[in-house]
Motif scaffolding. Structure first.
Motif, PDB file in Angstrom:
ATOM      1  N   PRO A   1      18.223 -30.912 -11.454  1.00  0.00           N
ATOM      2  CA  PRO A   1      17.495 -30.430 -12.377  1.00  0.00           C
ATOM      3  C   PRO A   1      16.990 -31.491 -13.559  1.00  0.00           C
ATOM      4  CG  PRO A   1      19.072 -28.657 -11.725  1.00  0.00           C
ATOM      5  CD  PRO A   1      19.422 -29.998 -10.848  1.00  0.00           C
TER       6      PRO A   1
ATOM      7  N   TRP B   1      13.389 -32.561 -12.993  1.00  0.00           N
ATOM      8  CA  TRP B   1      12.370 -31.786 -13.068  1.00  0.00           C
ATOM      9  C   TRP B   1      11.589 -31.848 -14.536  1.00  0.00           C
ATOM     10  CZ3 TRP B   1      15.778 -26.639 -11.559  1.00  0.00           C
ATOM     11  CH2 TRP B   1      15.908 -26.770 -10.299  1.00  0.00           C
TER      12      TRP B   1
ATOM     13  N   GLN C   1       9.525 -31.028 -17.683  1.00  0.00           N
ATOM     14  CA  GLN C   1       9.832 -30.189 -18.634  1.00  0.00           C
ATOM     15  C   GLN C   1       8.411 -29.251 -18.796  1.00  0.00           C
ATOM     16  OE1 GLN C   1      12.480 -29.791 -20.630  1.00  0.00           O
ATOM     17  NE2 GLN C   1      13.175 -31.077 -19.015  1.00  0.00           N
ATOM     18  N   SER C   2       8.327 -28.258 -19.760  1.00  0.00           N
ATOM     19  CA  SER C   2       7.350 -27.028 -19.558  1.00  0.00           C
ATOM     20  C   SER C   2       6.189 -27.552 -19.907  1.00  0.00           C
ATOM     21  CB  SER C   2       8.029 -25.755 -20.076  1.00  0.00           C
ATOM     22  OG  SER C   2       8.391 -26.076 -21.399  1.00  0.00           O
TER      23      SER C   2
ATOM     24  N   GLU D   1       5.107 -27.215 -13.877  1.00  0.00           N
ATOM     25  CA  GLU D   1       6.451 -26.973 -14.070  1.00  0.00           C
ATOM     26  C   GLU D   1       7.080 -26.049 -13.171  1.00  0.00           C
ATOM     27  OE1 GLU D   1       4.106 -24.128 -16.784  1.00  0.00           O
ATOM     28  OE2 GLU D   1       4.084 -25.938 -16.065  1.00  0.00           O
ATOM     29  N   VAL D   2       8.499 -26.288 -13.243  1.00  0.00           N
ATOM     30  CA  VAL D   2       9.098 -25.452 -12.518  1.00  0.00           C
ATOM     31  C   VAL D   2       9.745 -24.028 -12.910  1.00  0.00           C
ATOM     32  CG1 VAL D   2      11.618 -25.288 -11.246  1.00  0.00           C
ATOM     33  CG2 VAL D   2      10.566 -27.555 -11.630  1.00  0.00           C
ATOM     34  N   MET D   3       9.489 -23.142 -12.381  1.00  0.00           N
ATOM     35  CA  MET D   3       9.804 -21.619 -12.642  1.00  0.00           C
ATOM     36  C   MET D   3      10.995 -21.356 -12.834  1.00  0.00           C
ATOM     37  SD  MET D   3       6.496 -20.825 -13.565  1.00  0.00           S
ATOM     38  CE  MET D   3       6.655 -19.406 -13.950  1.00  0.00           C
ATOM     39  N   THR D   4      11.522 -20.563 -13.434  1.00  0.00           N
ATOM     40  CA  THR D   4      12.918 -20.291 -13.555  1.00  0.00           C
ATOM     41  C   THR D   4      13.378 -19.644 -12.403  1.00  0.00           C
ATOM     42  OG1 THR D   4      12.770 -20.035 -15.902  1.00  0.00           O
ATOM     43  CG2 THR D   4      14.527 -18.955 -15.121  1.00  0.00           C
TER      44      THR D   4
ATOM     45  N   ALA E   1      14.217 -22.073  -9.916  1.00  0.00           N
ATOM     46  CA  ALA E   1      15.418 -22.934 -10.615  1.00  0.00           C
ATOM     47  C   ALA E   1      16.690 -21.969 -10.457  1.00  0.00           C
ATOM     48  CB  ALA E   1      15.235 -23.049 -11.876  1.00  0.00           C
TER      49      ALA E   1
ATOM     50  N   LEU F   1      18.234 -20.864 -18.765  1.00  0.00           N
ATOM     51  CA  LEU F   1      19.403 -21.116 -17.598  1.00  0.00           C
ATOM     52  C   LEU F   1      20.524 -22.191 -18.123  1.00  0.00           C
ATOM     53  CD1 LEU F   1      17.440 -21.735 -14.148  1.00  0.00           C
ATOM     54  CD2 LEU F   1      18.605 -19.544 -15.103  1.00  0.00           C
TER      55      LEU F   1
ATOM     56  N   ILE G   1      11.153 -12.229 -14.521  1.00  0.00           N
ATOM     57  CA  ILE G   1      11.705 -13.472 -14.970  1.00  0.00           C
ATOM     58  C   ILE G   1      10.570 -14.856 -15.473  1.00  0.00           C
ATOM     59  CG2 ILE G   1      13.294 -15.586 -14.674  1.00  0.00           C
ATOM     60  CD1 ILE G   1      15.074 -13.357 -13.110  1.00  0.00           C
ATOM     61  N   ASP G   2       9.927 -14.834 -14.425  1.00  0.00           N
ATOM     62  CA  ASP G   2       8.900 -15.944 -14.485  1.00  0.00           C
ATOM     63  C   ASP G   2       8.044 -15.538 -15.761  1.00  0.00           C
ATOM     64  OD1 ASP G   2      10.010 -17.354 -12.822  1.00  0.00           O
ATOM     65  OD2 ASP G   2       8.828 -17.041 -11.073  1.00  0.00           O
TER      66      ASP G   2
ATOM     67  N   ILE H   1      11.618 -17.007 -20.959  1.00  0.00           N
ATOM     68  CA  ILE H   1      12.401 -17.989 -20.473  1.00  0.00           C
ATOM     69  C   ILE H   1      12.029 -18.368 -19.266  1.00  0.00           C
ATOM     70  CG2 ILE H   1      14.378 -17.624 -21.881  1.00  0.00           C
ATOM     71  CD1 ILE H   1      15.686 -16.027 -19.580  1.00  0.00           C
ATOM     72  N   GLY H   2      10.556 -17.937 -18.738  1.00  0.00           N
ATOM     73  CA  GLY H   2      10.154 -18.117 -17.390  1.00  0.00           C
ATOM     74  C   GLY H   2       9.975 -19.661 -16.961  1.00  0.00           C
ATOM     75  N   GLN H   3       9.901 -20.477 -17.957  1.00  0.00           N
ATOM     76  CA  GLN H   3       9.721 -21.671 -17.341  1.00  0.00           C
ATOM     77  C   GLN H   3      11.080 -22.743 -17.738  1.00  0.00           C
ATOM     78  OE1 GLN H   3       6.235 -22.575 -19.468  1.00  0.00           O
ATOM     79  NE2 GLN H   3       4.896 -21.584 -18.080  1.00  0.00           N
ATOM     80  N   TRP H   4      11.038 -23.474 -16.776  1.00  0.00           N
ATOM     81  CA  TRP H   4      12.266 -24.595 -16.714  1.00  0.00           C
ATOM     82  C   TRP H   4      12.358 -25.396 -18.305  1.00  0.00           C
ATOM     83  CZ3 TRP H   4      16.769 -25.021 -15.195  1.00  0.00           C
ATOM     84  CH2 TRP H   4      17.551 -26.293 -15.299  1.00  0.00           C
TER      85      TRP H   4
END
Lengths: 89, 896
Positions: free
Chosen positions: A38, A41, A43-44, A49-52, A55, B68, B229-230, B234-237
């Motif tokens: 991670p 990865w 940043q937003s 970006e990577v979605m939660t 992740a 996260l 969630i997405d 907080i949906g983005q890393w």
């Protein structure tokens, strides 16, 4: 150092056991590396970006892998211990 | 209000249930039926005290705030458990073999049983844990409030405080009841562990229930929840890499160093095997615990009004949706998390406080020593109980003073960073033999000072303990010392900054101080014991004592581990030593074992000190051992000298004894000779007197008779003269006043003359003389007359004393070592060994007196040969009497 370290050739079983322990030693290293991914990865702020949810899935898959791997190795170790005891080692 | 009453009721029932479980477990363990108590499953579940109320409530809040990132708190311990072969295995082995009672005990033991270090670690652990206990009290109190109708409105502090006080009192009571029921030598608490395991199941079940309800009840399934969630905030890393890595490290470190974790992981460990199971089962537990955190957070954020505390979504979401039962279950989960943590933490800390602070102080006030003073067992238990109370009260105090305002997660992390300062010392201690006490002390001090300065003090907010100017400009304007930007490196996250610098400088100073210093022998021994724990489990220290002290030890041990236990131990030891009765020899081995048993109850340093008091400073440190070794070496040297001396004396004594024997013999010989001489003199004198009287008084003697009598007188007079001549001769020889008449002549000639002279007058029994003419062809230059006298004497003796039926004499001439030797060997019986030593003495005669003689011949021979620089000696082992005449080389050479 214990004297057994000086034996150049081991029985097949003991050899297997040593390699098994090597794997057990290696497992946390693998885990650390996978969980360090991670860090790479984006940043937003950037696009793509990577979605939660992704992740979460990735991190928990690593977790599951480690648990299952650890459980399997622990089982193997127990069996190998039992065999060694049976043989009177 | 009705819900709250039910809640209190459920809570009480739950607590009673826990008491019962704990009681049952204690009883089962006592009756030896507790096999299932020692299963790897219970061990794994007991590890779950890692998941406190912070996890149960706080993780959701954490996720709602920072996405996260909360996962790092569980990833760290998971990695540590998965990597059990590296570290935990060794830690557990050391803990078991050294009977470690706490992390302070481990560190103090490793660094030479230093009590100072133990005190330091204990104080730091208390400082690090107190906020954490406060956090648990807060969470329980707030969760009560959530159920009350007044939630949302400002609660009066007094009400909050009284709730917290009640909870604190209840927890203290539970811990005292199950944590200090007995002083177990292994410091294991089956009741507590069992209760903790049950609570672990309850909290897992509760969190799972809420999670399942949220995902399938509210979220509408897995995929929809993921989509939700997405879509959330907080949906983005959004993860800062430095925090991600630092927090994983920090949680892993705290997992190892937290006193309560050490308590369940190492101290309460029943078998090393359990670790193998826990190595994968505990990560699985953590994974499940953290699985539903994000969904709960996201649904909570959606569902709850803006501004509500996300820390309690686990409770408020079910409540808001009307699921009171689920909320109740969830409350019990949170309650379990909080209580189990407080119980174990209080237990672990009280052990440390009591063993390393209270007991040493108490012992030092007992000037008379542990053996005479009162009931130590009672004192230990009392100090434990007071410590438990004090620790929980400290937490309560912190809670009241801090006002319970800070977000749960941040308190937890500060606490983590505090105890993580033990890590370098701990790891260094079990992997690096060069780590020293000074190093450990310096490292810990540096680490904690930096932790307090950069993290703890600023956490109270700018302007409270640390002024705003100091935060912005550094102390006294020293910009490079700004608490949150060391060396001018700005922009670091404060937590990352604090952890990075404190751990780095801690490790560095620990390392450098260890390198520079020199460890004491005990430290080095303990270091070897810890680092090489798998290779040898021999004992670190030896004691020496006397039997008189065993009784005192018994008295002391009974006070600490209980009368029956102590008696059993002593009896077992006595049996092991092969002795009957109850008191074993206080062998170093036994004292060692006793110390370990006691260490299980009062800690290594205290046990060491107590045994030291009784054995009376006979505790043998390595320095002592070395001194003893030195002494031993000296003594050995001394004794070997003594031995040499005594050997010399023995030799002298032997010589003296021989000399004495010889003197006695000679004295006897002299006596017998004097009587012999008197007799010899008297016999001729008598005949001379008698015949001279006849000649004088009788007139009628014929001429023949006169001649006959006169001849007898003459002969006897000659005999007397000869005797006196011999004596005179000897006296002259001995006094050294003899004049040698040196001449040259042939040996053969001398022997011819001697044989002829000696055998003159011999009758039918004349002995046969065997000679070798060629070997005798030697010319000598010496006093030939005297030499001839010696030969005549030897041949005459042979003629006189040889008792063979056909006597013969062999005369051999040869060379030995360059000297000329002439051997006279007859075929008689020889001379008995006992007399060989004295035959050359004056007045000596062989036992049987069948032949007349004054016994001066050989003495004269010896004196002559000494004058001629040669020797005459008896030659044993030749079949008969044998004499060897040795002439010096030059006597023969000079003549050639």
């Amino acid at each position: 150092m214990s004297p057994k370290h000086n034996i150049p050739f081991l029985e097949r079983q003991s050899y297997r056991r040593r390699r098994l322990i090597d794997t057990i030693r290696m497992l946390p290293v693998i885990g650390a590396v996978l969980w360090a991914v991670p860090l790479l990865w984006r940043q937003s702020e950037h696009s793509g970006e990577v979605m939660t949810s992704d992740a979460i899935i990735y991190i928990f898959m690593v977790w599951l892998l480690l648990v299952v791997g650890g459980g399997w190795l622990a089982r193997c170790l127990k069996r190998s211990d039992a065999e060694e005891t049976e043989q009177g080692h | 209000m009705g819900t709250l009453n039910i809640l209190v009721g459920v809570c009480l029932i739950y607590v009673v249930f826990l008491f019962l479980i704990a009681f049952a477990a204690e009883r089962a363990a006592l009756e030896g039926k507790g096999g299932w108590l020692r299963s790897p499953l219970i061990y794994t579940l007991s590890l779950s005290i890692y998941c406190t109320a912070w996890t149960f409530y706080g993780a959701v809040g954490y996720a709602a705030r920072s996405g996260l990132e909360y996962l790092t708190i569980y990833i760290g311990p998971s990695l540590v458990m998965i990597g059990w072969w590296w570290l935990l295995r060794k830690l557990v082995r050391i803990g078991r073999s050294q009977r470690i009672t706490s992390i302070a005990d481990l560190i103090s033991s490793r660094y030479g049983k230093s009590n100072l270090l133990a005190v330091g670690v204990t104080v730091l652990a208390v400082i690090g844990t107190t906020p954490y206990i406060a956090l648990q009290l807060q969470s329980v109190t707030v969760s009560f409030d959530v159920f009350s109708s007044s939630y949302g409105a400002e609660l009066t502090e007094a009400a909050q405080g009284s709730n917290a006080l009640l909870v604190a009192a209840g927890l203290t009571l539970f811990t005292i009841v199950f944590g200090t029921r007995n002083l177990d030598v292994n410091e294991r608490h089956h009741g507590v562990v069992m209760a903790v395991a049950v609570e672990a199941i309850v909290k897992l079940f509760a969190l799972l229930a809420v999670g399942i309800f949220v995902v399938w009840g509210l979220g509408g399934g897995v995929s929809e929840t993921l989509a939700r969630i997405d879509a959330s905030e907080i949906g983005q890393w959004q993860m800062r890499g430095d925090r991600w890595a630092t927090l994983i490290f920090l949680s892993g470190a705290a997992f190892l160093c937290l006193p309560r974790m050490f308590q369940v992981m190492v101290v309460e460990n029943e078998a090393e095997d359990h670790l193998r199971t826990a190595s994968w089962a505990f990560p699985a537990y953590l994974m499940i615990m953290s699985l539903f955190v994000v969904p709960i957070a996201v649904v909570g954020l959606d569902l709850m009004p803006a501004g509500s505390n996300p820390d309690f979504f686990v409770l408020t979401v079910p409540l808001a949706t009307g699921n009171d039962a689920l909320a109740m279950l969830s409350f019990l989960g949170g309650f379990s998390s909080a209580t189990s943590m407080v119980i174990v933490a209080a237990l672990a800390l009280s052990t440390m406080v009591s063993n390393h602070i209270v007991m040493p102080i108490w012992l030092s006030t007992q000037s008379v020593g542990a053996s005479v003073s009162g009931d130590v067992r009672h004192v230990v238990l009392l100090s434990r109980r007071i410590s438990i109370g004090a620790v929980v009260f400290l937490g309560y105090l912190y809670f009241r003073l801090s006002g319970g305002g800070t977000a749960l997660a941040s308190i937890g992390l500060i606490s983590f960073a505090g105890v993580a300062q033990f890590l370098p010392v701990l790891i260094g201690g079990i992997f690096w033999r060069g780590a020293t006490r000074t190093g450990a002390f310096v490292g810990l001090t540096v680490g904690f000072v930096i932790w307090a300065y950069t993290l703890l003090l600023p956490s109270f907010g700018a302007g409270t303990l640390v002024s705003a100017t100091m935060l912005a400009e550094g102390p006294m304007g020293l910009g490079w010392l700004r608490p949150q930007a060391f060396f001018g490196i700005t922009g670091m996250d404060p937590l990352v900054h604090a952890v990075f610098w404190s751990i780095l400088l801690n490790t560095m100073s620990f390392f450098i101080a260890s390198l520079v210093g020199f460890p004491s022998p005990l430290e080095r021994l303990q270091g070897a014991q810890f680092v090489n724990v798998f290779e040898h489990s021999s004992t670190p220290q030896s004691w020496a004592g006397s039997l008189a002290q065993t009784e005192d030890l018994m008295v002391m041990a009974q006070r600490i581990i209980g009368a029956r236990e102590a008696q059993n131990l002593f009896e077992r030891e006595a049996k092991r030593q092969g002795m009957s009765g109850l008191l074993p020899e206080p062998s170093p081995d036994f004292l060692q074992r006793l110390e370990r048993e006691l260490a299980g109850s009062v800690g290594a340093a205290t046990a060491h000190a107590m045994i030291g008091q009784i054995v009376g400073g006979a505790s043998v440190s390595v320095e002592d051992l070395m001194a003893v070794a030195d002494e031993t070496a000296q003594m050995m040297e001394y004794s070997s000298k003594l031995e040499a001396k005594s050997e010399e004396q023995a030799r002298t004594a032997r010589q003296l004894r021989q000399a004495n024997e010889k003197l006695t013999l000679i004295s006897e010989q002299k006596d017998s000779f004097l009587s012999q001489v008197s007799h010899e003199l008297r016999t001729p004198m008598t005949s001379i007197r008698a015949f001279s009287e006849i000649l004088r008084d009788s007139d009628r003697l014929s001429e023949d008779e006169k001649i006959k009598y006169s001849s007898i007188i003459h002969d006897e007079a000659l005999r007397l003269t000869r005797l006196l001549d011999d004596l005179l001769d000897l006296s002259v020889l001995e006094s050294g006043r003899v004049n040698l008449n040196m001449q040259s002549g042939s040996l053969k000639g001398i022997l011819d003359h001697a044989v002829a002279s000696a055998l003159t007058g011999a009758g039918a029994d004349k002995m046969r003389v065997m000679r070798n003419a060629t070997s005798e062809d030697i010319t000598l230059h010496t006093d030939l007359d005297r030499l001839s006298q010696v030969f005549i004497n030897l041949i005459g003796n042979a003629q006189k004393y040889c008792d063979a039926s056909a006597p013969n004499l062999r005369i051999d001439v040869g060379r030995s070592n360059g000297a000329l030797v002439v051997d006279f060997i007859d075929n008689g019986r020889g001379i008995p060994k006992a007399e060989q030593a004295v035959i050359f003495e004056k007045f000596s005669r062989t036992g049987e007196q069948k032949v007349k003689g004054a016994g001066l011949g050989l003495a004269i021979c010896r004196e002559i040969m000494t004058r001629l620089e040669g020797a005459v000696e008896y030659l044993p082992g030749q079949g008969g009497a044998a004499f060897r005449v040795t002439l010096p080389e030059e006597v023969a050479l000079a003549a050639q």
